[in-house]
Design a protein around this motif. Structure first.
Motif, PDB file in Angstrom:
ATOM      1  N   GLU A 465       0.663  -1.183  -0.156  1.00 36.54           N
ATOM      2  CA  GLU A 465      -0.203   0.120  -0.197  1.00 36.54           C
ATOM      3  C   GLU A 465       0.795   1.489  -0.117  1.00 36.54           C
ATOM      4  OE1 GLU A 465      -3.536   2.133   3.202  1.00 36.54           O
ATOM      5  OE2 GLU A 465      -2.958   0.304   3.006  1.00 36.54           O
ATOM      6  N   ASP A 466       1.954   1.371   1.042  1.00 34.30           N
ATOM      7  CA  ASP A 466       2.669   2.549   0.873  1.00 34.30           C
ATOM      8  C   ASP A 466       3.144   3.189  -0.139  1.00 34.30           C
ATOM      9  OD1 ASP A 466       1.895   2.922   3.438  1.00 34.30           O
ATOM     10  OD2 ASP A 466       3.664   2.067   4.195  1.00 34.30           O
ATOM     11  N   LEU A 467       4.148   1.370  -1.211  1.00 34.73           N
ATOM     12  CA  LEU A 467       4.599   1.660  -2.179  1.00 34.73           C
ATOM     13  C   LEU A 467       3.748   1.927  -3.485  1.00 34.73           C
ATOM     14  CD1 LEU A 467       6.838  -1.821  -1.630  1.00 34.73           C
ATOM     15  CD2 LEU A 467       7.870   0.487  -1.943  1.00 34.73           C
ATOM     16  N   GLN A 468       3.203   1.584  -3.315  1.00 28.91           N
ATOM     17  CA  GLN A 468       1.821   2.439  -4.144  1.00 28.91           C
ATOM     18  C   GLN A 468       1.358   3.411  -3.631  1.00 28.91           C
ATOM     19  OE1 GLN A 468      -0.776  -0.829  -6.705  1.00 28.91           O
ATOM     20  NE2 GLN A 468       0.259  -1.656  -3.855  1.00 28.91           N
ATOM     21  N   ASP A 469       1.555   3.887  -2.628  1.00 29.03           N
ATOM     22  CA  ASP A 469       0.706   5.080  -2.428  1.00 29.03           C
ATOM     23  C   ASP A 469       0.831   6.455  -3.367  1.00 29.03           C
ATOM     24  OD1 ASP A 469      -0.925   6.794  -1.160  1.00 29.03           O
ATOM     25  OD2 ASP A 469       0.824   6.784   0.443  1.00 29.03           O
ATOM     26  N   THR A 470       0.055   7.477  -3.613  1.00 31.81           N
ATOM     27  CA  THR A 470       0.411   8.365  -4.171  1.00 31.81           C
ATOM     28  C   THR A 470       1.076   9.489  -3.221  1.00 31.81           C
ATOM     29  OG1 THR A 470      -1.443   9.182  -4.200  1.00 31.81           O
ATOM     30  CG2 THR A 470      -1.749   7.761  -6.336  1.00 31.81           C
ATOM     31  N   PHE A 471       1.755  10.483  -4.004  1.00 35.29           N
ATOM     32  CA  PHE A 471       2.664  11.798  -3.296  1.00 35.29           C
ATOM     33  C   PHE A 471       2.784  12.728  -3.754  1.00 35.29           C
ATOM     34  CE2 PHE A 471       5.753   8.905  -5.408  1.00 35.29           C
ATOM     35  CZ  PHE A 471       6.999   9.959  -5.901  1.00 35.29           C
ATOM     36  N   ILE A 472       2.532  13.920  -3.511  1.00 38.81           N
ATOM     37  CA  ILE A 472       2.676  15.154  -3.835  1.00 38.81           C
ATOM     38  C   ILE A 472       3.845  15.970  -3.084  1.00 38.81           C
ATOM     39  CG2 ILE A 472       0.629  15.647  -2.425  1.00 38.81           C
ATOM     40  CD1 ILE A 472      -0.418  17.679  -4.439  1.00 38.81           C
ATOM     41  N   VAL A 473       4.218  16.590  -3.540  1.00 39.01           N
ATOM     42  CA  VAL A 473       5.059  17.328  -2.986  1.00 39.01           C
ATOM     43  C   VAL A 473       5.592  19.054  -3.829  1.00 39.01           C
ATOM     44  CG1 VAL A 473       6.904  15.579  -1.945  1.00 39.01           C
ATOM     45  CG2 VAL A 473       7.336  16.126  -3.915  1.00 39.01           C
ATOM     46  N   HIS A 474       6.122  20.103  -3.127  1.00 36.68           N
ATOM     47  CA  HIS A 474       6.625  20.684  -3.615  1.00 36.68           C
ATOM     48  C   HIS A 474       8.087  21.735  -3.892  1.00 36.68           C
ATOM     49  CE1 HIS A 474       2.095  20.877  -2.800  1.00 36.68           C
ATOM     50  NE2 HIS A 474       1.625  21.484  -3.959  1.00 36.68           N
ATOM     51  N   THR A 475       8.874  21.211  -2.597  1.00 42.92           N
ATOM     52  CA  THR A 475       9.498  21.044  -2.711  1.00 42.92           C
ATOM     53  C   THR A 475      11.249  19.767  -2.488  1.00 42.92           C
ATOM     54  OG1 THR A 475       9.812  21.101  -0.421  1.00 42.92           O
ATOM     55  CG2 THR A 475       9.083  23.224  -1.556  1.00 42.92           C
ATOM     56  N   ILE A 476      11.896  20.268  -2.924  1.00 40.30           N
ATOM     57  CA  ILE A 476      12.941  19.361  -3.173  1.00 40.30           C
ATOM     58  C   ILE A 476      13.751  19.058  -1.927  1.00 40.30           C
ATOM     59  CG2 ILE A 476      15.424  18.528  -2.961  1.00 40.30           C
ATOM     60  CD1 ILE A 476      15.643  21.048  -5.218  1.00 40.30           C
ATOM     61  N   GLU A 477      13.242  19.737  -0.677  1.00 43.73           N
ATOM     62  CA  GLU A 477      13.518  18.961   1.039  1.00 43.73           C
ATOM     63  C   GLU A 477      11.816  17.849   1.260  1.00 43.73           C
ATOM     64  OE1 GLU A 477      12.940  21.782   0.370  1.00 43.73           O
ATOM     65  OE2 GLU A 477      15.827  22.548   1.203  1.00 43.73           O
ATOM     66  N   GLU A 478      10.876  18.106   0.693  1.00 46.11           N
ATOM     67  CA  GLU A 478      10.589  17.694   0.581  1.00 46.11           C
ATOM     68  C   GLU A 478      10.537  15.421   0.128  1.00 46.11           C
ATOM     69  OE1 GLU A 478       6.365  18.790  -0.145  1.00 46.11           O
ATOM     70  OE2 GLU A 478       6.364  20.646   1.190  1.00 46.11           O
ATOM     71  N   ILE A 479      10.610  16.440  -1.285  1.00 41.43           N
ATOM     72  CA  ILE A 479      10.787  14.514  -2.196  1.00 41.43           C
ATOM     73  C   ILE A 479      12.479  14.038  -1.280  1.00 41.43           C
ATOM     74  CG2 ILE A 479      12.379  15.680  -3.906  1.00 41.43           C
ATOM     75  CD1 ILE A 479       9.744  13.046  -4.149  1.00 41.43           C
ATOM     76  N   GLN A 480      13.235  14.588  -0.544  1.00 40.92           N
ATOM     77  CA  GLN A 480      14.182  14.016  -0.613  1.00 40.92           C
ATOM     78  C   GLN A 480      13.925  13.145   0.754  1.00 40.92           C
ATOM     79  OE1 GLN A 480      17.113  17.439   0.128  1.00 40.92           O
ATOM     80  NE2 GLN A 480      17.833  16.831  -1.984  1.00 40.92           N
ATOM     81  N   GLY A 481      12.969  13.959   1.970  1.00 45.21           N
ATOM     82  CA  GLY A 481      12.028  13.696   2.907  1.00 45.21           C
ATOM     83  C   GLY A 481      11.683  11.716   2.711  1.00 45.21           C
ATOM     84  N   LEU A 482      11.111  11.797   1.041  1.00 53.86           N
ATOM     85  CA  LEU A 482       9.966  10.446   0.966  1.00 53.86           C
ATOM     86  C   LEU A 482      11.247  10.041   0.165  1.00 53.86           C
ATOM     87  CD1 LEU A 482       7.393  12.143  -1.216  1.00 53.86           C
ATOM     88  CD2 LEU A 482       7.310  11.075   1.079  1.00 53.86           C
ATOM     89  N   THR A 483      12.799  10.178  -0.109  1.00 56.88           N
ATOM     90  CA  THR A 483      13.375   9.224  -0.567  1.00 56.88           C
ATOM     91  C   THR A 483      14.197   9.167   0.148  1.00 56.88           C
ATOM     92  OG1 THR A 483      13.593  10.617  -2.330  1.00 56.88           O
ATOM     93  CG2 THR A 483      15.597   9.240  -1.834  1.00 56.88           C
ATOM     94  N   THR A 484      14.497   9.210   1.383  1.00 55.33           N
ATOM     95  CA  THR A 484      14.717   8.781   2.747  1.00 55.33           C
ATOM     96  C   THR A 484      14.429   7.576   2.904  1.00 55.33           C
ATOM     97  OG1 THR A 484      16.175  11.488   2.841  1.00 55.33           O
ATOM     98  CG2 THR A 484      15.663   9.725   5.181  1.00 55.33           C
ATOM     99  N   ALA A 485      12.800   7.848   3.388  1.00 57.84           N
ATOM    100  CA  ALA A 485      12.008   6.969   3.675  1.00 57.84           C
ATOM    101  C   ALA A 485      11.927   5.854   3.379  1.00 57.84           C
ATOM    102  CB  ALA A 485      10.849   7.884   4.572  1.00 57.84           C
ATOM    103  N   HIS A 486      12.381   5.924   2.251  1.00 57.29           N
ATOM    104  CA  HIS A 486      12.143   4.539   1.487  1.00 57.29           C
ATOM    105  C   HIS A 486      13.167   4.174   1.336  1.00 57.29           C
ATOM    106  CE1 HIS A 486      10.426   1.726  -2.008  1.00 57.29           C
ATOM    107  NE2 HIS A 486      12.093   2.604  -2.442  1.00 57.29           N
TER     108      HIS A 486
END
Length: 827
Positions: A465-486
């Motif tokens: 579910e998490d791997l298929q969960d859609t995400f929405i970000v507005h900054t590089i910091e937010e996408i970096q946070g998702l990448t770190t969590a992944h």
């Protein structure tokens, strides 16, 4: 002798025989002395030559007398007598075809020139339309006969001599034409008066046209604002992102295509208003007051309302787009979680309602009980997902999602089903526990498998579910946070694989026991429905989803890098353009108060400055394009600049308006200088004095600063009561609205008005009185005879009827009309 008596005005002695020559000479000398006393120089002309009959001398003396007493007094626009008489003839005969007066000989041979002079002043005496250029004898005789009969001009010339001579005698023609000038000299005053009235009326007509143009332009602009504001104030939301994006595109078209021409119209309206007021002041007319609701201040207020609505509309659009984006994300998340839950609950109610325990053996009952315990564990694990589904549905309702009814119905169905599952689970547990005492055996391995497989299965489902969960970000910091969590999630995969191997090992142990002891339920697990194949399948699915998640995060990271590039690109340009606009505003302010060269030099400088500003427009357009890319990329903040596109637009519009207004002020100063006869040195002196006392460089003077400025220019204002009263009178002129400040234009108007020579209502009345033949009224025929057609009709339409005792039918009151032209009464 008779001629000499006429010239001298004395009675001469009649000579006797024998003394005839002496007396003749004496008489001629008396006449010559009188001629000399009138300022006529007689060169080489003596009495003896006249008495002895010297024809050449006698004719020369006669021409000198005619030139002095009949022609010399003629003067038209400060020309000599001959040139003035010729100019007078040319002007009077200009409207007549086939007449071209260039001299005093051959231009008169066809007789049309004499007839034209008579017809111009007395049209009833000659039918000019019947005259022919190829019949000069008839034309000349007609003119000579009419002049002798009706104008008391003697017949000095002979038509046959004029026609038969290649070049008629210039002096004879000039002498005869001068008789017409003196006969019609009275009409010259009427022409002068008519010219003055034409000048005054032309100014008035021009001003009225400017007023009508202002009223129309103001009405059109206000109507456009009235139509546009309701559109900007419409806050009806759309249900889809596409519809809101279309609204945003429409708003961009309005900003890019529809508003800029209206900004120019507003600026031109203010310039026209200022120019009109300047012309009215220079022509001594009352100030122009637009119709109610059409003042420049009214238009500025309406424009302010438009910009306020525009700002609010843009903010609303962006907020709506954010809301719809959030709604789409939540709706997709709701559907995904609901589908997973519905897939999990499929068949659960039927399973809980089975009564297989009624015929089962003790071991089977034990197995059913353990299986039920595993199910309850699974049910508890799904409680969090149900709560998430309910929370998402609640948030969709709070955000006014357009499809909320279907969401609510689906959520309610899930909740009702969940409550039913809880009730069925509790009921089955009670039934199993009642029969548990009868059952003894249980397979611990199956139980351990079920207990470990269920959480692991839930973990895999959560991972999927998490791997298929859609995400929405507005900054590089937010996408970096998702990448770190992944990355952290991927680090847990080896341990998870060990757990999977352990669970599969339990199942393998069960299979081994079944095979060893020949258990009837071999190959099945009474405590769980989770099979090793299902675990392996889900585990393989998780492994496939990990690289997909990696790819999605990499693509989003690239998109955020592109967004960051757009932010930096916009910020770099905005940080240059914003200060540039501010600098230009300050430079224009300095130019408007400095004195470098003549007003024309300042005007040329300002126009070149305006051209350089207009040439900067492509950079503004480029910034608009970058801003559009930012909006299309749904970028809502920019840490690289404090300037927004709205700031840049407002600053640019203010810059264009300021340079246009400054140019208009200099043009009005030139207009004032030329109309009032102010020299460049005086204008510089006025500007230097004004700037000296304008210490705060605001472009205006306070009352005390203005008083000190007047005193520095030599204006006598005492400190006594009389001086205060005089200063109060001056302030009422330069500050009629009592704003407490004096502008440079008002200062120049006051300094020029003190010495200006302008037309007045009394002068216009005096001119009308001349046209009216010294009467207190004027008739329609007199106006049409003396004035050009358009200005005559202008007067006829606006003059009130004359009601005096000496009035005649159709009499018009030119006195009230004259005062109304200068605002002293109403038309």
């Amino acid at each position: 002798m008779l001629l000499l008596e006429v010239i001298s005005g004395e009675r001469l002695a009649k000579p006797e025989r024998g003394k005839m020559r002496v007396h003749k000479i004496s008489n001629v000398n008396k006449a010559l002395d009188f001629i000399a006393s009138k300022g006529v120089k007689l060169v080489s002309i003596g009495a003896e030559e006249i008495v002895d009959g010297n024809v050449k001398m006698t004719l020369g003396m006669i021409w000198t007398i005619i030139l002095r007493f009949a022609i010399q007094d003629i003067s038209v626009e400060e020309t000599s007598a001959k040139e003035g008489l010729l100019l007078w003839c040319q002007r009077k005969t200009a409207p007549y075809k086939n007449v071209n007066i260039q001299n005093f000989h051959i231009s008169w041979k066809d007789g049309l020139g004499f007839c034209a002079l008579i017809h111009r002043h007395r049209p009833e005496l000659i039918d000019y339309g019947k005259l022919r250029k190829d019949d000069p004898l008839t034309n000349l005789n007609t003119a000579f006969d009419v002049a002798e009969k009706y104008l008391d001009i003697p017949k000095m010339l002979d038509a046959e001599d004029i026609v038969g001579t290649a070049r008629p005698d210039e002096k004879a023609i000039m002498t005869y034409v001068s008789s017409f000038y003196h006969a019609f000299s009275g009409a010259q005053k009427a022409e002068t008066a008519a010219n003055r009235i034409c000048k005054v009326l032309a100014v008035n007509q021009e001003n009225e046209q400017l007023m009508e143009d202002y009223e129309k332009l103001a009405s059109d602009l206000l109507e456009w604002i009235r139509r546009t504001i309701p559109w900007l104030e419409n806050r009806a939301p759309e249900n889809t992102m596409q519809a809101m994006q279309q609204k945003l595109e429409d708003f961009r078209d309005y900003r890019r295509l529809h508003k800029p021409p209206k900004v120019q119209e507003k600026c031109q309206l203010e310039i026209n208003f200022n120019t009109l007021q300047t012309k009215l002041r220079l022509s001594n007319r009352p100030a122009f007051m637009p119709s109610e609701g059409k003042m420049v201040s009214d238009i500025n207020n309406a424009w302010g309302g438009l910009e306020q609505a525009e700002k609010g509309y843009e903010e609303w659009l962006l907020n709506e787009i954010r809301r719809l984006e959030r709604l789409d994300h939540l709706a997709e998340k709701f559907r995904q979680k609901a589908s997973i839950h519905e897939s999990w609950t499929d068949g659960k109610e039927a399973m809980l309602q089975q009564k297989d325990y009624e015929t089962a053996t003790l071991s089977e009952i034990k197995a059913l009980l353990k299986k039920h315990e595993a199910f309850e564990s699974d049910l508890a694990a799904h409680q969090d997902r149900v709560e998430q589904i309910a929370a998402i549905a609640q948030e969709l309702n709070e955000l006014d999602y357009y499809d909320s009814p279907s969401v609510n119905a689906r959520c309610q169905k899930i909740c009702d089903q969940w409550d039913n599952l809880g009730a069925l689970t509790q009921k089955r547990r009670e039934a199993l526990e009642r029969t548990e005492k009868l059952l003894e055996t249980i397979d611990q391995l199956y139980l351990e498998y079920a207990k470990r497989a269920a959480p692991f299965n839930n973990w895999m489902e959560g991972a999927m579910e998490d791997l298929q969960d859609t995400f929405i970000v507005h900054t590089i910091e937010e996408i970096q946070g998702l990448t770190t969590a992944h990355e952290q999630f991927k680090a847990t995969l080896p341990d998870a694989d060990k757990e999977r191997q352990a669970i599969l090992g339990i199942h393998n142990e069960v299979s081994k026991i079944v095979q060893t002891y020949h258990v009837n339920m071999a190959g099945t697990n009474p405590y769980t429905t989770i099979t090793p194949q299902e675990i392996n399948g889900k585990w393989e699915h998780v492994r496939q989803l990990v690289p997909r998640r990696d790819q999605a995060l990499m693509e989003e990271h690239a998109r955020q890098q592109q967004n960051e590039r757009l932010r930096k690109q916009f910020g770099a340009q905005a940080n240059v353009i914003g200060p540039w606009i501010q600098t230009k505003m300050e430079e224009i302010g300095r130019i408007s108060i400095e004195m470098h060269g003549t007003l024309e030099d300042q005007l040329n400088h300002l126009r070149q400055y305006e051209k350089s500003i207009v040439n900067y427009k492509p950079k503004i357009d480029q910034l608009e394009g970058d801003h559009q890319q930012i909006q299309e990329a749904l970028i809502f903040d920019n840490k690289h600049t404090n300037y927004t596109m709205e700031h840049i637009r407002v600053g640019w519009e203010q810059l264009l308006t300021t340079i246009a207004r400054t140019i208009n002020e200099v043009e009005n100063q030139i207009l004032t200088r030329d109309a009032k006869g102010i020299s460049q040195e005086q204008m510089n002196e006025f500007r230097a004095s004004f700037n000296h006392f304008d210490r705060d460089h605001s472009g205006t003077l306070g009352p005390e600063e203005f008083k000190a400025c007047l005193i520095s220019l030599g204006y006598d204002i005492g400190n006594d009561a009389q001086g205060e009263a005089e200063f109060a009178r001056i302030m009422s002129i330069v500050d009629p609205n009592r704003m407490g400040v004096v502008t440079f234009q008002a200062f120049i108007d006051f300094m020029s008005r003190e010495t200006a020579d302008t037309d007045t209502a009394d002068q216009v009345m005096a001119s009308f009185k001349i046209l009216a033949g010294d009467k207190n009224y004027i008739t329609v025929d007199e106006l049409r005879r003396e004035l050009p057609p358009d200005q005559a009709e202008y007067c006829i339409a606006r003059m009130a009827p004359y009601n005096g005792r000496d009035a005649v039918p159709g009499a018009l009151d030119y006195m009230s009309f004259s005062t109304a032209l200068y605002g002293e009464s109403d038309l």
